[in-house]
Design an enzyme around this catalytic site. Structure first.
Site, PDB file in Angstrom:
ATOM      1  N   GLU A 126     -84.134 -16.234  22.033  1.00 50.73           N
ATOM      2  CA  GLU A 126     -83.908 -16.223  23.490  1.00 50.73           C
ATOM      3  C   GLU A 126     -84.874 -17.224  24.132  1.00 50.73           C
ATOM      4  O   GLU A 126     -86.070 -17.183  23.905  1.00 50.73           O
ATOM      5  CB  GLU A 126     -84.121 -14.823  24.069  1.00 50.73           C
ATOM      6  CG  GLU A 126     -84.077 -14.735  25.587  1.00 50.73           C
ATOM      7  CD  GLU A 126     -82.833 -15.356  26.233  1.00 50.73           C
ATOM      8  OE1 GLU A 126     -81.720 -14.970  25.863  1.00 50.73           O
ATOM      9  OE2 GLU A 126     -82.998 -16.252  27.098  1.00 50.73           O
ATOM     10  N   GLY A 129     -80.497 -11.677  29.660  1.00 50.81           N
ATOM     11  CA  GLY A 129     -79.641 -12.744  30.180  1.00 50.81           C
ATOM     12  C   GLY A 129     -79.284 -12.586  31.647  1.00 50.81           C
ATOM     13  O   GLY A 129     -80.030 -12.002  32.436  1.00 50.81           O
ATOM     14  N   THR A 130     -78.130 -13.106  31.982  1.00 56.22           N
ATOM     15  CA  THR A 130     -77.698 -13.167  33.384  1.00 56.22           C
ATOM     16  C   THR A 130     -77.552 -11.781  33.987  1.00 56.22           C
ATOM     17  O   THR A 130     -78.061 -11.511  35.085  1.00 56.22           O
ATOM     18  CB  THR A 130     -76.335 -13.896  33.471  1.00 56.22           C
ATOM     19  OG1 THR A 130     -76.435 -15.150  32.809  1.00 56.22           O
ATOM     20  CG2 THR A 130     -75.920 -14.109  34.914  1.00 56.22           C
ATOM     21  N   CYS A 131     -76.846 -10.891  33.303  1.00 53.64           N
ATOM     22  CA  CYS A 131     -76.517  -9.580  33.890  1.00 53.64           C
ATOM     23  C   CYS A 131     -77.782  -8.865  34.353  1.00 53.64           C
ATOM     24  O   CYS A 131     -77.879  -8.436  35.504  1.00 53.64           O
ATOM     25  CB  CYS A 131     -75.751  -8.743  32.873  1.00 53.64           C
ATOM     26  SG  CYS A 131     -75.438  -7.064  33.439  1.00 53.64           S
ATOM     27  N   HIS A 160     -58.730  17.009  44.276  1.00 57.02           N
ATOM     28  CA  HIS A 160     -58.761  16.844  45.734  1.00 57.02           C
ATOM     29  C   HIS A 160     -60.159  17.159  46.269  1.00 57.02           C
ATOM     30  O   HIS A 160     -60.776  18.103  45.795  1.00 57.02           O
ATOM     31  CB  HIS A 160     -57.743  17.798  46.371  1.00 57.02           C
ATOM     32  CG  HIS A 160     -57.817  17.822  47.866  1.00 57.02           C
ATOM     33  ND1 HIS A 160     -57.288  16.814  48.641  1.00 57.02           N
ATOM     34  CD2 HIS A 160     -58.397  18.706  48.725  1.00 57.02           C
ATOM     35  CE1 HIS A 160     -57.524  17.090  49.914  1.00 57.02           C
ATOM     36  NE2 HIS A 160     -58.200  18.229  50.002  1.00 57.02           N
TER      37      HIS A 160
END
Ligand SMILES: Cc1cc2nc3c(=O)[nH]c(=O)nc-3n(C[C@H](O)[C@H](O)[C@H](O)COP(=O)(O)OP(=O)(O)OC[C@H]3O[C@@H](n4cnc5c(N)ncnc54)[C@H](O)[C@@H]3O)c2cc1C
Length: 458
Positions: free
Chosen positions: A35, A41-43, A440
């Site tokens: 890395e 990373g991006t996330c 509901h």
């Protein structure tokens, strides 16, 4: 210098790489995970997590401003402390990254290399002074913001999704260039934080991949909050103007002069500096790594997962890529990319949840289809929550009953969509949805009602 040998090398610790490294290591393989920047990373660092943390702050501010609508009295005006919003966002991402780092550190058979990886050959990779070799190499290098060469763009201090994360002042006027998913999330959150916001999009409508009715509803949601939206903008150009930045467009229109400009004009894959030519790995015209249905590149022993292969642009598609590769390699399970159904969400408020085909795509396919729709004004839960913007739409095949697609733009739309998505995976006909008893009061509760009342798609 002799190369260090591993059973597998994983380049990029985004949404697929670390999980795959974990599976391979658990299967007894020695793994090198490389890395160059931030684990996750991006996330984790500049994408989903920080933006959704900020969307949560924006929602809190919005609801607080509407407190009186709900009979809640505040003792003063609603204030926004942008530094605290940023600190909260930083904590969310830092915690997630730290968890990932400690998980990776706990993998005995996985060695983490920090640095930029480049191929030297089809089975050899260099990271700084280290030369690594393995018979299996997995690419998970992701993408970055595209910065098109628009006139004047290099003369102004523009922001991208990455640099937005470091911003520690609230823009007085944020001009967002681009009218798609990333842009609109930033546009709405900064409006709710108190910035003036202008969105400039060159296409004739926002979120051009969606149906016209969805785009129109999204635009009105944003305009209702005081965001200025310009679509069909021609000849976009940038220049400094006093302390601000002028974005000119469409001759005759006054420029939008912002204190800050965000460029959100799509993404490009991180494949241009990987030495792919040395490995003989094929890329397409836009730089995406060409892969087959099981994510194998044209070079035996090299796979590509996530945003770098152009088969998806989401965290869930990247993670699903990992699952496909692991299933094929380790579980004798021939999973493939074409097994998955397109699904994603746009995290404005209310959010849009989408799965399968749009109405436009169904029409283009030429099949006989049915459609059903209902506005959120007729959904009890939305009325009770005081959040009645948006609508739901279901599409089904008129001959087979196959559910073709669904859009839910409204409160909880990002969650409600899974009710339809899972039926699509189960290959259940729309009559199954029509007969389902939902809870509901819920936004999803109206999906069976819509399914009971489908009309031919004109
Ligand atoms: C603002 C924003 C919001 C988003 N929101 C969402 C959302 O809500 N939901 C969603 O599903 N998706 C969202 N996305 C998209 C999502 O973040 C990406 O699709 C996802 O992170 C891609 O994962 P990846 O594993 O392919 O790559 P990445 O996460 O980009 O990771 C790739 C990694 O590889 C490293 N790398 C690259 N080249 C090299 C090299 N040569 N050597 C060593 N390391 C290298 C990079 O540093 C990076 O850490 C968003 C994106 C942005 C920008």
């Amino acid at each position: 210098m002799s190369a260090k040998s591993f059973d597998a090398i994983v380049i990029g610790a985004g949404q697929a790489g670390p999980s795959l490294a974990g599976r391979l290591e658990a299967a007894g393989m020695s793994v090198a995970l490389i890395e160059r920047k931030l684990i996750g990373g991006t996330c984790v660092n500049t994408g989903c997590m920080p933006t959704k943390a900020m969307v949560a702050s924006a929602y809190a501010a919005h609801l607080a401003r509407r407190a009186a609508d709900y009979g809640v009295a505040l003792s003063g005006p609603v204030g926004v402390d942008y530094q605290r919003i940023k600190a909260r966002k930083d904590k969310v991402t830092n915690d997630a990254r730290a968890n990932l780092e400690s998980w990776i550190a706990g993998m005995k058979g996985c060695t983490l290399y920090r640095g930029h990886a480049r191929f030297e050959s089809a089975n050899t990779v260099r990271v700084g002074d280290d030369l690594l070799t393995a018979p299996k190499i997995f690419l998970n290098t992701g993408g970055r913001a595209s910065v098109p060469d628009l006139p004047g763009v290099n003369d102004v201090p523009y922001l991208t999704n990455s640099s937005m994360m470091d911003l520690d002042v609230l823009p007085s006027h944020l001009v967002v260039v681009g009218g798609s998913y990333i842009s609109l999330e930033f546009a709405q959150m900064f409006r709710r934080f108190g910035s003036e916001v202008t969105v400039i999009e060159k296409a004739p409508r926002l979120t051009g991949r969606e149906d016209e009715d969805v785009s129109a509803a999204i635009q009105s949601i944003l305009e209702n909050e005081g965001i200025t939206v310009h679509v069909g903008a021609q000849d976009i150009a940038f220049a400094r103007q006093g302390n601000g930045i002028a974005v000119t467009f469409s001759a005759g229109k006054p420029p939008a002069v912002g204190s800050h400009v965000l460029l959100a004009l799509g993404r490009v894959p991180n494949t241009d500096d990987l030495g792919l030519d040395k490995a003989g790995v094929e890329v397409d015209q836009r730089g995406y790594i060409v892969v087959d249905d099981q994510l194998r590149t044209n070079v035996p022993g090299i796979w590509a997962m996530g945003d770098c292969n152009g088969k998806g642009a989401f965290t869930h598609t990247s993670y699903n890529d990992y699952e496909i590769v692991a299933a094929n390699l380790l579980d004798n399970d021939p999973r493939k990319v074409t097994d998955r159904i397109e699904a994603y969400a746009l995290y404005i408020d209310p959010p849009l949840g989408r799965c399968g085909m749009t109405e436009n795509a169904v029409k283009k396919s030429g099949r006989r289809a049915l459609v059903g729709q209902r506005p959120m004004t007729r959904v009890g839960r939305a009325v009770e929550k005081g959040e009645t913007q948006g609508f739901m739409k279901i599409l089904a095949d008129a001959d087979t009953g196959e559910i073709l697609g669904c859009s839910v733009l409204g409160p909880g739309g990002d969650e409600a969509i899974h009710s339809v998505l899972d039926l699509m995976y189960a290959k259940a006909p729309v009559s199954t949805l029509a007969r389902a008893m939902h809870i509901h009061p819920n936004v999803s509760e109206l999906l069976p009602t819509i399914a009971q009342d489908l009309k031919p798609l004109a």
